[in-house]
Design a protein around this motif. Structure first.
Motif, PDB file in Angstrom:
ATOM      1  N   SER A  36       1.958 -19.881 -15.561  1.00 47.61           N
ATOM      2  CA  SER A  36       1.547 -19.574 -16.936  1.00 47.61           C
ATOM      3  C   SER A  36       2.588 -20.015 -17.965  1.00 47.61           C
ATOM      4  O   SER A  36       2.227 -20.311 -19.113  1.00 47.61           O
ATOM      5  N   ASN A  37       3.866 -20.069 -17.592  1.00 47.65           N
ATOM      6  CA  ASN A  37       4.872 -20.545 -18.548  1.00 47.65           C
ATOM      7  C   ASN A  37       4.606 -21.995 -18.948  1.00 47.65           C
ATOM      8  O   ASN A  37       4.791 -22.383 -20.110  1.00 47.65           O
ATOM      9  N   TRP A  38       4.168 -22.804 -17.995  1.00 46.75           N
ATOM     10  CA  TRP A  38       3.849 -24.201 -18.313  1.00 46.75           C
ATOM     11  C   TRP A  38       2.585 -24.288 -19.164  1.00 46.75           C
ATOM     12  O   TRP A  38       2.509 -25.107 -20.092  1.00 46.75           O
ATOM     13  N   LEU A  39       1.604 -23.463 -18.872  1.00 52.70           N
ATOM     14  CA  LEU A  39       0.399 -23.467 -19.696  1.00 52.70           C
ATOM     15  C   LEU A  39       0.745 -23.110 -21.144  1.00 52.70           C
ATOM     16  O   LEU A  39       0.272 -23.760 -22.081  1.00 52.70           O
ATOM     17  N   ALA A  40       1.589 -22.105 -21.310  1.00 52.25           N
ATOM     18  CA  ALA A  40       1.962 -21.685 -22.647  1.00 52.25           C
ATOM     19  C   ALA A  40       2.786 -22.753 -23.360  1.00 52.25           C
ATOM     20  O   ALA A  40       2.617 -22.993 -24.564  1.00 52.25           O
ATOM     21  N   ALA A  41       3.677 -23.404 -22.618  1.00 52.54           N
ATOM     22  CA  ALA A  41       4.575 -24.387 -23.234  1.00 52.54           C
ATOM     23  C   ALA A  41       3.841 -25.637 -23.692  1.00 52.54           C
ATOM     24  O   ALA A  41       4.243 -26.264 -24.681  1.00 52.54           O
ATOM     25  N   LEU A  42       2.776 -26.017 -23.003  1.00 50.00           N
ATOM     26  CA  LEU A  42       2.120 -27.296 -23.285  1.00 50.00           C
ATOM     27  C   LEU A  42       0.816 -27.166 -24.067  1.00 50.00           C
ATOM     28  O   LEU A  42       0.319 -28.152 -24.619  1.00 50.00           O
ATOM     29  N   SER A  43       0.246 -25.975 -24.122  1.00 43.11           N
ATOM     30  CA  SER A  43      -1.107 -25.842 -24.666  1.00 43.11           C
ATOM     31  C   SER A  43      -1.175 -25.953 -26.184  1.00 43.11           C
ATOM     32  O   SER A  43      -2.272 -26.025 -26.738  1.00 43.11           O
ATOM     33  N   SER A  44      -0.035 -25.980 -26.862  1.00 45.33           N
ATOM     34  CA  SER A  44      -0.095 -26.194 -28.309  1.00 45.33           C
ATOM     35  C   SER A  44      -0.488 -27.624 -28.650  1.00 45.33           C
ATOM     36  O   SER A  44      -1.047 -27.892 -29.719  1.00 45.33           O
ATOM     37  N   SER A  45      -0.207 -28.552 -27.737  1.00 49.72           N
ATOM     38  CA  SER A  45      -0.470 -29.969 -27.999  1.00 49.72           C
ATOM     39  C   SER A  45      -1.450 -30.605 -27.024  1.00 49.72           C
ATOM     40  O   SER A  45      -1.934 -31.712 -27.281  1.00 49.72           O
ATOM     41  N   TYR A  46      -1.734 -29.931 -25.911  1.00 54.13           N
ATOM     42  CA  TYR A  46      -2.548 -30.534 -24.858  1.00 54.13           C
ATOM     43  C   TYR A  46      -3.619 -29.553 -24.390  1.00 54.13           C
ATOM     44  O   TYR A  46      -3.492 -28.341 -24.547  1.00 54.13           O
ATOM     45  N   ARG A  47      -4.669 -30.112 -23.812  1.00 49.96           N
ATOM     46  CA  ARG A  47      -5.681 -29.304 -23.137  1.00 49.96           C
ATOM     47  C   ARG A  47      -5.178 -29.100 -21.710  1.00 49.96           C
ATOM     48  O   ARG A  47      -5.183 -30.033 -20.900  1.00 49.96           O
ATOM     49  N   VAL A  48      -4.710 -27.915 -21.400  1.00 49.49           N
ATOM     50  CA  VAL A  48      -4.061 -27.646 -20.121  1.00 49.49           C
ATOM     51  C   VAL A  48      -5.011 -26.842 -19.240  1.00 49.49           C
ATOM     52  O   VAL A  48      -5.559 -25.817 -19.661  1.00 49.49           O
ATOM     53  N   VAL A  49      -5.209 -27.313 -18.015  1.00 45.75           N
ATOM     54  CA  VAL A  49      -6.067 -26.615 -17.060  1.00 45.75           C
ATOM     55  C   VAL A  49      -5.289 -26.394 -15.770  1.00 45.75           C
ATOM     56  O   VAL A  49      -4.373 -27.144 -15.434  1.00 45.75           O
ATOM     57  N   THR A  50      -5.664 -25.362 -15.050  1.00 43.92           N
ATOM     58  CA  THR A  50      -5.072 -25.105 -13.738  1.00 43.92           C
ATOM     59  C   THR A  50      -6.052 -24.294 -12.920  1.00 43.92           C
ATOM     60  O   THR A  50      -7.098 -23.858 -13.418  1.00 43.92           O
ATOM     61  N   TRP A  51      -5.716 -24.055 -11.660  1.00 44.72           N
ATOM     62  CA  TRP A  51      -6.573 -23.256 -10.789  1.00 44.72           C
ATOM     63  C   TRP A  51      -5.733 -22.670  -9.663  1.00 44.72           C
ATOM     64  O   TRP A  51      -4.596 -23.079  -9.428  1.00 44.72           O
ATOM     65  N   GLU A  52      -6.300 -21.679  -8.993  1.00 49.06           N
ATOM     66  CA  GLU A  52      -5.670 -21.068  -7.830  1.00 49.06           C
ATOM     67  C   GLU A  52      -6.266 -21.650  -6.552  1.00 49.06           C
ATOM     68  O   GLU A  52      -7.440 -22.015  -6.508  1.00 49.06           O
ATOM     69  N   SER A  53      -5.461 -21.722  -5.512  1.00 43.62           N
ATOM     70  CA  SER A  53      -5.869 -22.350  -4.254  1.00 43.62           C
ATOM     71  C   SER A  53      -7.169 -21.765  -3.718  1.00 43.62           C
ATOM     72  O   SER A  53      -7.383 -20.544  -3.739  1.00 43.62           O
ATOM     73  N   ARG A  54      -8.000 -22.633  -3.224  1.00 45.52           N
ATOM     74  CA  ARG A  54      -9.266 -22.228  -2.627  1.00 45.52           C
ATOM     75  C   ARG A  54      -9.054 -21.232  -1.484  1.00 45.52           C
ATOM     76  O   ARG A  54      -8.113 -21.341  -0.692  1.00 45.52           O
ATOM     77  N   GLY A  55      -9.938 -20.250  -1.398  1.00 48.24           N
ATOM     78  CA  GLY A  55      -9.972 -19.352  -0.260  1.00 48.24           C
ATOM     79  C   GLY A  55      -8.851 -18.352  -0.156  1.00 48.24           C
ATOM     80  O   GLY A  55      -8.794 -17.588   0.823  1.00 48.24           O
ATOM     81  N   LEU A  56      -7.955 -18.294  -1.134  1.00 51.10           N
ATOM     82  CA  LEU A  56      -6.807 -17.388  -1.045  1.00 51.10           C
ATOM     83  C   LEU A  56      -6.813 -16.290  -2.107  1.00 51.10           C
ATOM     84  O   LEU A  56      -5.892 -15.473  -2.138  1.00 51.10           O
TER      85      LEU A  56
END
Length: 397
Positions: free
Chosen positions: A156-176
């Motif tokens: 989440s620190n990376w999402l917060a750091a980059l989302s002011s200028s970029y469309r940032v997406v992520t996900w959690e590992s399948r099945g876990l």
């Protein structure tokens, strides 16, 4: 906050919202544990403090839609995962009250706070992927590929750091990760590195993103490589402290060798995973984990079923030869540090030397986990590289 008669426990800050955030932050564990998670206070509560704390926790988990947790007077009987949850909650003797309206307001605020609730996107084989998106929808896209088995909070620190200028997406590992609806873990349909690379592309599809920069951290670097080798929709990469299988081309740390052996053993079957899980549930397990993020790091070891699946998923990442993936011509930033004793920096050096358009940055400071902290020096480095590689994307918007 009100100052009337105490009805429950609060963490160090004395804030009901801080307790709510901590409960949500540890939900990946409380949702997946087979029995109600027990939690202990920082120090024993006086009088009837335990029952008052339990009452508040019950009301707050109910408002947040989370599984209930069970207060115990002291940490003695707790497992490693339960201790990690307890330390994150940091419960102290009750000293504040909350009426129902305030509690509901706090719950709503916490549930909608960054990075928000997950959006479930189907993988190509139908597996549900818990995903998050932040930042302007018309901005160049960055897909953050986190380490296998880690809750979104670690990225989440990376999402917060980059989302002011970029469309940032992520996900959690399948099945876990269990769903928010109480449905438990979904079936683990596939686990190969190629399948996990395809999950990155499925996430882009789910958010209607035609192309993106892939930012891979730890084993996520290998996933980013796999996706990039299969699709030109990944227009550039940054690979941070990557964990790679490179045969005899690069050494591995003792940590890499030990974890790879562990994963190979638990992936043999659920019986082997159950035996290892009993050992890893001991409180001593926490001694090897960074305390502020232990509740994230312990997630794939929290149950025997998780450990078995983690053996399959992360085992595939750590054992699949990455050398055939080094033909992609996208511009790539490779970041490591000589002080990384988790993923050997020689692996990153080999990757940078053999990708056609890669540059290597070896940082003078920082271990493996600091890559997830998104400190100012690393964020500046990422932004500088992203400005260079997304210029054409910006011109087209």
């Amino acid at each position: 906050m009100p100052t009337s008669t105490a009805v429950g426990a609060v963490p160090d800050t004395g804030s009901l919202s801080a307790l709510a955030r901590a409960l949500l932050d540890t939900a990946s564990l409380t949702r997946v544990m087979p029995e109600r998670v027990r939690v202990a206070p920082v120090e024993p509560f006086p009088g009837d403090g335990t029952s008052s704390a339990q009452a508040l926790l019950d009301r707050l988990t109910g408002a947040l839609g989370l599984p209930e947790v069970e207060m115990v007077p002291e940490p003695g009987p707790l497992s490693a995962a339960e201790l990690a949850v307890s330390r994150r909650l940091a419960l102290r003797p009750p000293d504040s009250a909350a009426d129902e309206d305030q509690l509901e307001d706090v719950a709503r605020q916490v549930l909608t706070a960054f990075p928000g609730r997950p959006i479930v996107v189907p993988a190509y084989d139908g597996s549900p992927l818990r995903c998050w998106a932040a930042g302007p929808e018309d901005a160049p896209a960055v897909a953050v590929v986190s380490a296998c088995g880690m809750p979104v909070g670690l990225a989440s620190n990376w999402l917060a750091a980059l989302s002011s200028s970029y469309r940032v997406v992520t996900w959690e590992s399948r099945g876990l990760f269990a769903g928010d609806d109480g449905s438990g873990l979904s079936e683990l349909v596939g686990h190969s590195l190629d399948v996990q690379g395809d999950d990155l592309l499925a996430v882009l599809d789910g958010f209607g993103i035609p192309r993106a920069h892939a930012m891979g951290l730890c084993g996520g670097a290998a996933i980013a490589l796999a996706a990039t080798a299969r699709s030109d929709r990944i227009t550039s990469m940054s690979l941070w402290h990557g964990d790679y299988e490179l045969g005899d081309e690069a050494p591995k740390t003792a940590h890499q060798r030990d974890v790879e052996s562990l994963l190979a053993m638990v992936a043999r079957g659920r019986q082997q995973a159950a035996g290892m899980h009993r050992l890893m549930s001991r409180p001593a397990t926490l001694e090897a984990l960074r305390q502020d993020i232990a509740h994230y790091l312990i997630h794939p070891y929290a149950t025997s079923e998780l450990l078995y699946r983690y053996g399959l998923l992360n085992g595939a990442i750590m054992s699949t030869d990455c050398r055939p993936l080094l033909t992609a011509g996208q511009p790539t930033l490779v970041v490591t540090s000589a002080k990384d004793t988790t993923a050997h920096p020689a692996g990153s050096e080999f990757i940078a030397a053999h990708l056609p358009r890669a540059e290597l940055r070896s940082m003078p400071e920082g271990d493996h986990l600091t890559a997830f902290d998104a400190g100012s020096e690393l964020v500046d480095l990422a932004r500088e590289f992203l400005r260079d590689v997304t210029t054409e994307d910006r011109k087209g918007t």
